[in-house]
Design an enzyme around this catalytic site. Structure first.
Site, PDB file in Angstrom:
ATOM      1  CE1 TYR A  33     -68.282  15.009 -12.261  1.00  0.00           C
ATOM      2  CE2 TYR A  33     -66.694  16.669 -12.954  1.00  0.00           C
ATOM      3  CZ  TYR A  33     -67.805  15.892 -13.217  1.00  0.00           C
ATOM      4  OH  TYR A  33     -68.439  15.993 -14.428  1.00  0.00           O
ATOM      5  CG  ASP A  46     -59.145  15.195 -12.966  1.00  0.00           C
ATOM      6  OD1 ASP A  46     -58.949  16.193 -13.700  1.00  0.00           O
ATOM      7  OD2 ASP A  46     -60.268  14.853 -12.570  1.00  0.00           O
ATOM      8  CE  LYS A  61     -63.408  22.617 -16.453  1.00  0.00           C
ATOM      9  NZ  LYS A  61     -64.842  22.676 -16.790  1.00  0.00           N
TER      10      LYS A  61
END
Length: 226
Positions: free
Chosen positions: A98, A197, A224
């Site tokens: 993802y 990523d 994050k």
């Protein structure tokens, strides 16, 4: 503690967004002090410069930082940059991974293979994905010999997006560094950019996943804990 009085231990901490825990006093106080300077400022601030300098210092591949509001937005910009830099249109990603909720990469996120295992077909995660985008995303099997064949056959690859196996976990599987280094070499041979990523950031090492495996991607998306 939930509304029914059940108590839980949160080992995820919102995928490391709250890496220091929920509402730690020092963080709450820092946020309160920052809010006093303004809720949202249209121009760059000194704090942005400090954080960018820290990212450049920590991560050898990073030379310049662009801020976004989410990991998905970072992914959108990275894909767009890769297409602009290379003049190519296709984005490749590994099956099951993802990389954000947008039309370029939200394909084949689940674990169920669609099509031949050695050459998976793009499978949309949700309804409403443009059919034309299926022609612009290339789904890769995890076997790199097979992935290299898929990439060569597809052609016009702007970038390959990569997130290390279970990169948000505390322990990484044996062989992940070799896998990542070989992919770096494949990208170089193809003239495609490698996008790392690292939105679930800095849980694997001081310099992130790429620091752990010793690979320098062309572009990195963080989030994050940043």
């Amino acid at each position: 503690t939930d509304v029914d009085g059940n108590e839980y231990v949160d080992f995820s901490n919102h995928h490391s967004t709250t890496i220091l825990g929920h509402s730690p006093p020092a963080v709450v106080e820092a946020v309160r002090a920052s809010l006093a300077n303004g809720l949202g400022l249209g121009h760059a601030t000194g704090l942005e410069s400090q954080i960018a300098s820290e990212l450049v210092r920590r991560v050898p591949s990073v030379e310049k930082v662009r801020y976004t509001n989410s990991g998905t937005e970072s992914s959108i910009h990275a894909c767009r940059m890769a297409r602009a830099i290379t003049g190519r249109s296709k984005i490749a990603k590994f099956e099951g991974q993802y990389h954000g909720s947008h039309d370029s990469v939200e394909w084949s996120v689940g674990t169920k293979t669609v099509g031949p295992p050695t050459s998976p077909l793009p499978s949309p995660v949700v309804n409403g994905m443009p059919e034309a985008m299926a022609e612009q995303v290339v789904i890769l099997p995890w076997n790199l010999d097979e992935a290299q064949t898929v990439l060569a056959r597809a052609g016009d690859i702007a970038a390959v997006m990569y997130k290390g196996h279970l990169a948000s976990a505390l322990e990484l599987p044996e062989g992940v560094a070799h896998h990542c280094k070989r992919l770096r070499h494949i990208c170089d041979e193809l003239g495609a950019l490698m996008i790392m990523d690292e939105v679930v950031s800095f849980r694997t090492s001081y310099s992130g996943f790429q620091g752990y495996v010793g690979v320098q991607p062309d572009l990195t998306i963080f989030g994050k804990a940043v």
